[in-house]
Scaffold this motif. Structure first.
Motif: not given
Ligand code: SAM
Length: 559
Positions: A245, A247-248, A276, A305-306, A325, A552, A559
């Motif tokens: 969401p 935070n980082k 995201e 998608d990263f 993350d 998640w 988070e």
């Molecule tokens: C652990 S959470 C991240 C929390 C976030 N860093 C924070 O501190 O608020 C992981 C997030 O990565 C997203 N995600 C998973 N695979 C991904 C990808 N290949 N590319 C981009 N986002 C991805 C998920 O939908 C999820 O919202």
């Protein structure tokens, strides 16, 4: 198997998989002991473990009774000295005999420990252990409420003078975690700048400062990645690869707007690309970025998608740092307002009289060290706990760690990137040190000169943090996979761990940094052979997306 052996197993399972006592005891059908008895014994013993671990250590019992594990000794000594009915064993039982013969010595050590702590009677000590200040979940540490001061909108000093003006400052985290929910205490964190802890009963969400985006509820551990990435160490743009969401992302934005960063790159306004993949979470991310006042720095890439972000794209040519993350098993998550037990295990005296360290003990007895156990059940973690779920858990961890490694290797291919911070809220080696070790050994890391960010190269607060990675976990990958020279001790020391629900008041968390000397390397992205192999595995069945999303859900407010 006796009640005590089964109780010791509960501690070991909870230690390994990070589960709560409640869920472990009640999700496993095949206990011989009565579930309620098992639950009562383990939770009561855990409450007394701080005192009893010292009693056992000072008595030297474990040196003599080598068949007793620290967990067994703790459970037996608890019942021998403190349970109204004593040991639940016949006097002739081997375990009973092994501990009863030390009763006089153990009682004397308990008295000494009681006096050392300043309690005139055992009842006084008991009521202390059972909790002071009227906490109904007495004797338990309660997870604090961590609040990051959003320096994009306010300052620590301003908040201490306004929102927290009526709060009494304390330098001891234990005050925050054991005081009455109604107490108004505030603790300024010693590791992460601009971070406060308050008792869990404090509802910060009703304050105007929270509504204005000046305060962000964020676990201390969750602040580590952006702080470790240390934006001022590079001058270019930043990618937050898995951002919602946010935070980082907003923490990064605050750091890039800080004095240190402004000095590093005064001439050019840095950008943060926040990717995201999920559509709904992308909306939350955008909202949070706006609320935090970070929208002039952060470009949200919704439904991005990263893995599909091209390292060759011109717009990312100036990216010098990546925060990664990704979704994980979530085994480090502590439920909101969850009461947590802090289990202390006695150290074992070895033949030469030195005490076995926790790290050595873990190495020798895979599950012997239990540090923290959550007493409440959190829905996210239930499917991952217990022996019955063992195979499923292993499959899941294998799939998750392949996915995490693939993302990390992709981050390593960006042309100008010199720093990466990788993090999870998982307790499992597979998602943590093992991903780090595999990434360091990957073709792309070797070709592009990626190294671990060593402890002495880290920002002050992260250097000072004492809980580090597991050598055994790093070494396991290196032994199995490679002949290359990477020092497991150095890599483990560089990795940072946070214990779930322990005396630090953090969630279970892991973070590691990577760095490389971009100048010394010429560009040219070489696709990793191993990365391609992992990618092939991932496309071969496991639906990670849905699994990740489910996990998640549970920690959006943490988070
Ligand atoms: C652990 S959470 C991240 C929390 C976030 N860093 C924070 O501190 O608020 C992981 C997030 O990565 C997203 N995600 C998973 N695979 C991904 C990808 N290949 N590319 C981009 N986002 C991805 C998920 O939908 C999820 O919202």
């Amino acid at each position: 198997m006796s009640l005590y052996h089964e109780a010791a197993e509960v501690f070991a399972v909870a230690s390994k998989d990070g589960g709560s006592i409640k869920s472990i005891v009640f999700s496993k059908k095949k206990w011989k002991s009565d579930g309620r008895t098992l639950f009562a014994l383990t939770t009561e013993t855990a409450k007394w473990s701080d005192v009893l671990s010292k009693v056992i250590e000072n008595s030297g019992v474990l040196k003599v009774e080598k068949q007793l594990s620290p967990q067994l000794a703790l459970l037996l000594v608890h019942d021998l000295l403190l349970a109204p009915r004593g040991l639940a064993l016949t006097p002739k039982h081997g375990l009973a005999a092994s501990i009863t013969k030390h009763k006089a010595r153990l009682s004397a050590e308990l008295t000494k420990e009681r006096l050392r702590r300043g309690f005139a009677s055992i009842d006084a000590l008991r009521s202390h252990v059972n909790g002071s200040a009227g906490d109904v979940r007495s004797g338990l540490y309660r997870h604090p409420r961590w609040i990051r001061i959003n320096t994009l909108r306010t300052s620590l000093a301003a908040q201490l003078e306004t929102t927290f003006a009526s709060f009494k400052p304390t330098s001891a985290m234990t005050d925050i975690m054991t005081c009455s929910p109604a107490d108004k205490l505030v603790h300024t964190d010693q590791h992460v700048p601009n971070l406060l802890a308050v008792p869990p009963g404090v509802d910060i969400t009703s304050h105007q400062a929270y509504k204005d985006g000046k305060l962000i509820i964020q676990d201390k551990a969750s602040c580590f990645p952006a702080y470790l990435l240390d934006p001022s160490s590079t001058v270019g743009d930043i990618i937050d690869a898995c951002a919602a969401p946010g935070n980082k992302t907003t923490h990064l934005a605050a750091l890039t707007s800080s004095g240190a960063d402004q000095q590093t790159s005064p001439s050019r306004k840095r950008k943060i690309f926040a990717c995201e993949r999920d559509a709904e979470r992308s909306k939350t991310l955008s909202k949070m970025v706006r609320l935090a006042g970070a929208d002039s720095v952060v470009q949200v890439r919704t439904r991005q998608d990263f893995l599909k972000v091209s390292p060759q794209a011109a717009e990312f040519a100036n990216v010098t740092a990546i925060l990664l993350d990704p979704s994980c098993s979530g085994s480090g998550i502590v439920g909101r307002d969850e009461a947590v037990l802090n289990l202390h295990l006695p150290a074992v005296d070895t033949e030469n009289g030195t005490k076995t360290t926790h790290r050595k003990r873990k190495h020798e007895m895979a599950e012997a060290e239990t540090k923290q156990l959550a007493t409440d059940d959190t829905s996210e973690n239930v499917p991952l706990e217990g022996e019955a779920a063992g195979t499923k858990l292993q499959d899941r961890l294998a799939a998750l760690s392949s996915f995490q490694l693939r993302l990390l290797e992709h981050a390593m291919t960006f042309h100008a990137v010199a720093r990466i911070a990788y993090s999870t809220c998982s307790l499992h080696d597979e998602e943590n040190e093992q991903v780090v070790a595999k990434a360091l050994l990957s073709d792309v890391a070797v070709e592009r000169g990626w190294k671990i960010l060593r402890r002495e190269q880290q920002v002050d607060g992260m250097q000072a943090w004492s809980k580090r990675g597991r050598v055994e976990a790093v070494a396991a990958v290196m032994n199995a996979d490679t002949t290359e020279e990477i020092d497991a001790d150095v890599v483990a020391e560089a990795c940072i761990r946070c214990e779930k629900g322990g005396e630090d008041g953090t969630m279970g968390f892991f973070v590691a940094g990577f760095m490389r000397d971009v100048e010394a390397r010429n560009g040219g992205v070489q696709p990793s052979k191993k990365g391609a192999a992992v990618s092939a595995t991932l496309h071969n069945g496991t639906d990670l997306q849905n699994g990740d999303e489910e996990e998640w859900e549970g920690f959006s407010d943490q988070e």
